[in-house]
Design a protein around this motif. Structure first.
Motif, PDB file in Angstrom:
ATOM      1  N   MET A 196     -25.273 -50.209  -7.405  1.00  0.00           N
ATOM      2  CA  MET A 196     -25.268 -48.840  -7.913  1.00  0.00           C
ATOM      3  C   MET A 196     -24.422 -47.946  -7.027  1.00  0.00           C
ATOM      4  O   MET A 196     -23.684 -47.078  -7.501  1.00  0.00           O
ATOM      5  CB  MET A 196     -26.703 -48.312  -7.993  1.00  0.00           C
ATOM      6  N   ASP A 225     -33.246 -42.263  -8.386  1.00  0.00           N
ATOM      7  CA  ASP A 225     -32.645 -43.112  -9.410  1.00  0.00           C
ATOM      8  C   ASP A 225     -32.946 -44.590  -9.195  1.00  0.00           C
ATOM      9  O   ASP A 225     -33.014 -45.358 -10.155  1.00  0.00           O
ATOM     10  CB  ASP A 225     -31.127 -42.919  -9.410  1.00  0.00           C
ATOM     11  N   PRO A 231     -27.474 -40.402 -14.019  1.00  0.00           N
ATOM     12  CA  PRO A 231     -28.060 -41.724 -13.796  1.00  0.00           C
ATOM     13  C   PRO A 231     -27.003 -42.809 -13.654  1.00  0.00           C
ATOM     14  O   PRO A 231     -25.959 -42.761 -14.301  1.00  0.00           O
ATOM     15  CB  PRO A 231     -28.905 -41.938 -15.051  1.00  0.00           C
ATOM     16  N   THR A 232     -27.277 -43.750 -12.809  1.00  0.00           N
ATOM     17  CA  THR A 232     -26.391 -44.892 -12.595  1.00  0.00           C
ATOM     18  C   THR A 232     -27.172 -46.160 -12.869  1.00  0.00           C
ATOM     19  O   THR A 232     -28.312 -46.284 -12.463  1.00  0.00           O
ATOM     20  CB  THR A 232     -25.887 -44.902 -11.153  1.00  0.00           C
ATOM     21  N   SER A 233     -26.549 -47.095 -13.545  1.00  0.00           N
ATOM     22  CA  SER A 233     -27.262 -48.324 -13.884  1.00  0.00           C
ATOM     23  C   SER A 233     -26.905 -49.432 -12.903  1.00  0.00           C
ATOM     24  O   SER A 233     -25.781 -49.513 -12.414  1.00  0.00           O
ATOM     25  CB  SER A 233     -26.916 -48.751 -15.301  1.00  0.00           C
ATOM     26  N   ALA A 234     -27.877 -50.293 -12.622  1.00  0.00           N
ATOM     27  CA  ALA A 234     -27.659 -51.408 -11.700  1.00  0.00           C
ATOM     28  C   ALA A 234     -27.145 -52.613 -12.454  1.00  0.00           C
ATOM     29  O   ALA A 234     -27.099 -52.618 -13.682  1.00  0.00           O
ATOM     30  CB  ALA A 234     -28.955 -51.746 -10.989  1.00  0.00           C
ATOM     31  N   MET A 235     -26.749 -53.635 -11.730  1.00  0.00           N
ATOM     32  CA  MET A 235     -26.300 -54.857 -12.383  1.00  0.00           C
ATOM     33  C   MET A 235     -27.509 -55.589 -12.973  1.00  0.00           C
ATOM     34  O   MET A 235     -28.654 -55.213 -12.744  1.00  0.00           O
ATOM     35  CB  MET A 235     -25.564 -55.745 -11.386  1.00  0.00           C
ATOM     36  N   SER A 236     -27.251 -56.644 -13.715  1.00  0.00           N
ATOM     37  CA  SER A 236     -28.334 -57.372 -14.385  1.00  0.00           C
ATOM     38  C   SER A 236     -29.204 -58.109 -13.373  1.00  0.00           C
ATOM     39  O   SER A 236     -28.782 -58.373 -12.247  1.00  0.00           O
ATOM     40  CB  SER A 236     -27.741 -58.366 -15.374  1.00  0.00           C
TER      41      SER A 236
END
Lengths: 121, 121
Positions: free
Chosen positions: A56, A67, B26-31
DNA sequence: TCAGTGTTTAGATGAACGTCGAAACACGGT
DNA sequence: ACCGTGTTTCGACGTTCATCTAAACACTGA
């Protein structure tokens, strides 16, 4: 990081070199200090939650602490624990601005890791 | 509803996301899978003994198993254990040629780690 | 000053890890 | 076929780690 020169810390006691076989030319490892330092950084990344946190931070140069918890699916306490491990390893840094704490990566430390993994140097 | 007076109320932009704060975008993380895979590789390097083993393999493209034990200062059993962890993580490979087993790195896997640590992609 | 929210720390618990000695396996030479 | 040596696996031990709940700390707004 210090120059990862070859040469063990001279265990001056007894033998200068241990018994060697004739299977190959001996190769020496890096120093204990360098190995421990690097292993510490790898250990800081040896958990899916912390890898997600770093990913992130690599995508957005600044992320609010609030977050992380939802994105990695852990409680706030656990998330804070992981953030502390990454801070202690010198990989990220965070500063409080009022209510919220914003985190960012420390690019130099990531470069150090990448360099250590580079072939031939 | 939008004809109401201007004021400090929240913007009416519909958000299907879980409870979010207004501290940041918002920031999304990797899978999960990617994070676990990467964390597994980092875990394989999260020990000074294994970092030393890797450093030896990065300096000489092939090292006999008998060389590691003396260089990292651990018993043959412990050394074999660390070599197995590095093998299982896909970072190194070893093949037996008669009495001795020779190990080498798998450069592609190290490249994968380096890429994951690269900023901005 | 107090109440509410975001963040961190403390303590506890079960799982995973690093290490070793002993035993088993693999191979070459006699 | 046996013996010696290099390598790996097995079983056990103490330590470290990830996770949670509960409590403490930091800051804002009324």
């Amino acid at each position: 990081m210090s120059t990862a020169t070859i040469g063990p810390e001279a265990p001056a006691t007894a033998r200068p070199l241990p018994v060697l076989n004739d299977c190959c030319t001996p190769t020496s490892a890096m120093s204990d200090d360098d190995a421990s330092l690097l292993a510490g950084m790898f250990k800081a990344l040896a958990d899916p939650a912390r890898v997600k946190i770093l990913s992130m931070l690599l995508n957005a140069d600044e992320v609010c602490a609030c977050d992380f918890s939802a994105s990695i699916g852990k409680t706030a306490a656990t998330t804070s624990h992981h953030l502390k491990l990454l801070r202690d390893a010198g990989l990220i840094t965070g500063d409080r601005r009022g209510t919220w704490v914003y985190y960012r990566v420390i690019p130099e430390r990531l470069t150090a890791i990448r360099d250590a993994l580079t072939l031939g140097q």
